[in-house]
Motif scaffolding. Structure first.
Motif, PDB file in Angstrom:
ATOM      1  N   PHE A 179     130.439   3.784  40.472  1.00 27.01           N
ATOM      2  CA  PHE A 179     130.172   4.007  41.895  1.00 27.01           C
ATOM      3  C   PHE A 179     131.475   4.499  42.517  1.00 27.01           C
ATOM      4  CE2 PHE A 179     127.404   0.742  40.295  1.00 27.01           C
ATOM      5  CZ  PHE A 179     126.158   1.083  40.803  1.00 27.01           C
ATOM      6  N   LEU A 180     131.413   5.632  43.186  1.00 20.30           N
ATOM      7  CA  LEU A 180     132.607   6.249  43.754  1.00 20.30           C
ATOM      8  C   LEU A 180     132.705   5.998  45.251  1.00 20.30           C
ATOM      9  CD1 LEU A 180     132.330   9.663  41.902  1.00 20.30           C
ATOM     10  CD2 LEU A 180     133.775   7.717  41.296  1.00 20.30           C
ATOM     11  N   THR A 181     133.917   5.953  45.756  1.00 21.46           N
ATOM     12  CA  THR A 181     134.147   5.814  47.185  1.00 21.46           C
ATOM     13  C   THR A 181     133.579   7.024  47.899  1.00 21.46           C
ATOM     14  OG1 THR A 181     136.194   4.627  46.738  1.00 21.46           O
ATOM     15  CG2 THR A 181     135.934   5.503  48.938  1.00 21.46           C
ATOM     16  N   GLY A 182     132.842   6.773  48.957  1.00 19.04           N
ATOM     17  CA  GLY A 182     132.268   7.856  49.731  1.00 19.04           C
ATOM     18  C   GLY A 182     130.973   8.401  49.176  1.00 19.04           C
ATOM     19  N   ALA A 183     130.569   7.968  47.980  1.00 24.40           N
ATOM     20  CA  ALA A 183     129.311   8.442  47.407  1.00 24.40           C
ATOM     21  C   ALA A 183     128.148   7.768  48.110  1.00 24.40           C
ATOM     22  CB  ALA A 183     129.270   8.136  45.912  1.00 24.40           C
ATOM     23  N   LYS A 184     127.008   8.422  48.078  1.00 20.01           N
ATOM     24  CA  LYS A 184     125.804   7.861  48.667  1.00 20.01           C
ATOM     25  C   LYS A 184     125.512   6.509  48.011  1.00 20.01           C
ATOM     26  CE  LYS A 184     121.561   9.869  48.838  1.00 20.01           C
ATOM     27  NZ  LYS A 184     120.659  11.005  48.826  1.00 20.01           N
TER      28      LYS A 184
END
Length: 168
Positions: A114-119
């Motif tokens: 899970f990436l920062t800023g990802a939905k």
């Protein structure tokens, strides 16, 4: 008319074609008990990593490794993996380093990043699924599952089959 050996070769070719993996995020790795290995999980986006979750399907909800808020969460980690796992890199390479393999480590592993800023998605699809087989006997570590290697074999067998069919 094709001979029985040519028909057998054609059947083997068709069997091999049907076994080629069409899902590029599924891989198989075979290793030997006692070894240290790396289960690959690359992140193509350069955004900072928020969470890395490695799970083994056979363990249910327990994690092999959970990395969030820039630290490891050992509270949700299965006891059999404590002090045996690490991440290759905490910034973009979510590959799992697994030390001192045992035959009990065999199974299906899933990596989710899970990436920062990802939905935000509560049920994210795995970045990669790895079927790990750990043998107790001495074998070399091998990794397969890339379509390029399997496709090369299929093409080679197809050429061989054509040569056999048309050289009579």
């Amino acid at each position: 008319m094709a001979s029985s050996s040519q028909l057998l070769l054609l059947w083997l070719l068709l069997l091999n074609v049907s076994s080629v993996s069409t899902d590029s995020n599924q891989h198989s790795i075979t290793a030997e008990s006692g070894q240290n290995i790396i289960l690959p999980c690359q992140v193509s986006d350069r955004s900072p990593v928020l969470v890395v979750e490695w799970k083994k399907a056979e363990l249910g909800s327990c994690c092999v490794l959970l990395f969030r808020d820039s630290q490891f969460d050992s509270e949700h980690q299965h006891p059999s993996f404590k002090d045996r796992v690490d991440l290759q890199d905490k910034n973009g390479d979510a590959s799992l380093v697994l030390r001192h393999l045992t035959t009990d480590d065999s199974g299906t592993y899933e990596c989710r990043v899970f990436l920062t800023g990802a939905k935000r998605n509560l049920v994210a699809e795995p970045n990669i699924i790895i079927n790990l087989t750990v043998s107790s006997e001495s074998r070399m570590v091998s990794s397969r599952g890339s379509r390029a290697g399997s496709s090369g074999l299929v093409i080679g067998l197809a050429v061989l089959l054509l040569l056999l069919l048309f050289t009579d």
